[in-house]
Design an enzyme around this catalytic site. Structure first.
Site, mmCIF file in Angstrom:
data_model
loop_
_atom_site.group_PDB
_atom_site.id
_atom_site.type_symbol
_atom_site.label_atom_id
_atom_site.label_comp_id
_atom_site.label_asym_id
_atom_site.label_seq_id
_atom_site.Cartn_x
_atom_site.Cartn_y
_atom_site.Cartn_z
ATOM 1 C CB VAL A 61 -0.935 0.028 1.224
ATOM 2 C CG1 VAL A 61 -1.705 1.346 1.286
ATOM 3 C CG2 VAL A 61 -1.916 -1.149 1.171
ATOM 4 C CB ALA A 106 4.883 2.588 1.135
ATOM 5 C CE LYS A 107 5.089 -1.619 8.089
ATOM 6 N NZ LYS A 107 6.183 -0.900 8.775
ATOM 7 N N GLY A 108 4.155 -2.951 3.209
ATOM 8 C CA GLY A 108 3.888 -4.163 2.455
ATOM 9 C C GLY A 108 3.944 -5.370 3.357
ATOM 10 C CG ASP A 147 7.476 -4.115 9.635
ATOM 11 O OD1 ASP A 147 6.732 -4.883 10.264
ATOM 12 O OD2 ASP A 147 7.483 -2.886 9.803
#
Length: 419
Positions: A61, A106-108, A147
């Site tokens: 995202v 952002a993050k995934g 992460d």
């Protein structure tokens, strides 16, 4: 209707609504500020070691690209879903804006139990995920980082996979890489060191001596363990630690070096001690000077917030305090000094920014320079938050979120709406 749902995104939206109300942001601007620019869902098939094929769901995202490329970690966890990933991307936007970084959030993630994969399977999944993301990421579009469930090695696989498709090495496509592969000194420890540094600033502001003060760390992964060691070096006594497997408490102080050695050897704290174990849900409620939630979201709720017995709450995790609990904490503003998550755990993305710069410039910094620059940015940001909170008589979280949201909103307004 929206694809973004679930308790974590609902919490993120509630925080934004409170901030937008405080800033008197018109209703017609709010959805553009909150909802992500882009969300990607992919299938990641790999060959298992037994010859079978397994398919894992992957997400990314990108919240906004108004200030520059997006930036954020990628987690491998059984509990990853699009709502959680979106919330983390939004929080990263406010965090970057607060620190003055030229990024959107952002993050995934991939929905997988990484511990169940062999080393070969983990590499295959890492490379496949990056292959699926190549059309949507780039060093000027979206930069990944480690992460939960990922690490320096996974970032090296990401970087290598992207580079093979480009035909040349592009080490600035990810941060948090091994130093030998273009990473920066100090990146792995940056978030935990930032937490400890800000705890030091809070102690100084409250007139509490670091030497002899007590701390409890919930979460003993990269952030919590580094913070624990750094706080010990500052003279604090760590009296409680915990992770997903076990929690331990001793008012006389715990041997953090031994706990860290055990965690590295076994991958968890379970088994560290048979005498000092405490129920995990009780760890947060013990008396201490500094409490560091450094694990998952939503661990401090309206059900336990009144039982907190700390002087400083340093949020090493993203979203550890629900809005309902935060409202109750605000009533105890004179009792509990809250260092909000988008400030407290920003050390990682700040040093990731330094790594990205070094990758583009092909000019490497030493660790001393990296950490000095990190502490300078943290000090400036801490002072801005404290000053605004005092001048407007609001909480530190409200001040931090207001600064972050205002910056993104201002950038969107000045750039306008295209076409």
């Amino acid at each position: 209707m929206t694809i973004y749902s679930g308790p974590v995104f609902d919490m993120c939206k509630r925080q934004f609504d409170i901030t937008a109300d405080y800033l008197s942001i018109p209703e017609d601007e709010r959805r553009r500020l909150l909802y992500p620019k882009r969300a990607i869902a992919v299938s990641c098939p790999i060959h298992r070691d037994d010859g079978s094929i397994a398919v894992f769901e992957g997400y990314r995202v990108q919240h906004h690209l108004t200030l520059g490329p997006t930036k954020g970690g990628t987690r491998f966890s059984q509990h990853v879903d699009i709502g959680e990933v979106a919330a983390l991307a939004v929080w990263m936007s406010w965090k970057c804006a607060l620190a003055g970084l030229p990024y959107g959030g952002a993050k995934g993630g991939v929905t997988v139990d990484a511990a169940s994969l062999s080393a070969r399977e983990l590499e295959a999944l890492s490379r496949r995920y990056m292959v699926e993301m190549i059309p949507f990421v780039g060093p000027r579009t979206d930069i990944m980082a480690p992460d939960m469930g990922t690490n320096e090695q996974v970032m090296a696989w990401f970087m290598d996979t992207y580079s093979m498709y480009q035909g040349h090495t592009v080490n600035e496509i990810v941060t948090g890489k091994p130093v030998a592969s273009g990473g920066t000194e100090g990146r792995r420890e940056a978030t935990g060191l930032g937490v400890a540094h800000l705890v030091g600033r809070a102690l100084d502001r409250l007139g509490i001596a670091a030497s002899g003060s007590t701390a409890i760390i919930q979460g003993f992964g990269n952030v919590g363990s580094v913070a624990a060691v750094a706080l010990c070096e500052r003279g604090l006594k760590i009296i409680g630690i915990g992770d997903h497997s076990a929690a331990y408490f001793d008012p006389r102080g715990l041997d953090i070096a031994s706990a860290l050695k055990h965690a590295v050897q076994h991958g968890r704290l379970s088994g560290f001690s048979s005498e000092l174990e405490i129920a995990p849900d009780q760890l947060l409620l013990q008396t201490c000077d500094v409490l560091v939630p450094a694990a998952l979201e939503r661990v401090i709720t309206e059900n336990n917030v009144a039982k907190l017995k700390c002087r400083i709450l340093a949020e090493g995790a993203n979203g550890p305090t629900t809005p309902e609990a935060d409202a109750l904490l605000d009533l105890r503003r004179d009792e509990v000094f809250v260092i909000p998550d988008i400030l407290c755990n920003s050390g990682g993305v700040i040093v990731s920014y330094f790594e990205w710069l070094q990758g583009q410039q092909q000019f490497l910094w030493g660790k001393e320079q990296v950490l000095q620059q990190l502490y300078d940015i943290l000090d400036r940001t801490f002072s801005r938050v404290v000053t605004r909170a005092a001048s407007e008589k609001i909480s530190f979280r409200a001040a931090a979120l207001a600064i972050g949201v205002e910056k993104v909103r201002s950038a969107k307004l000045t750039r306008g709406l295209f076409p």
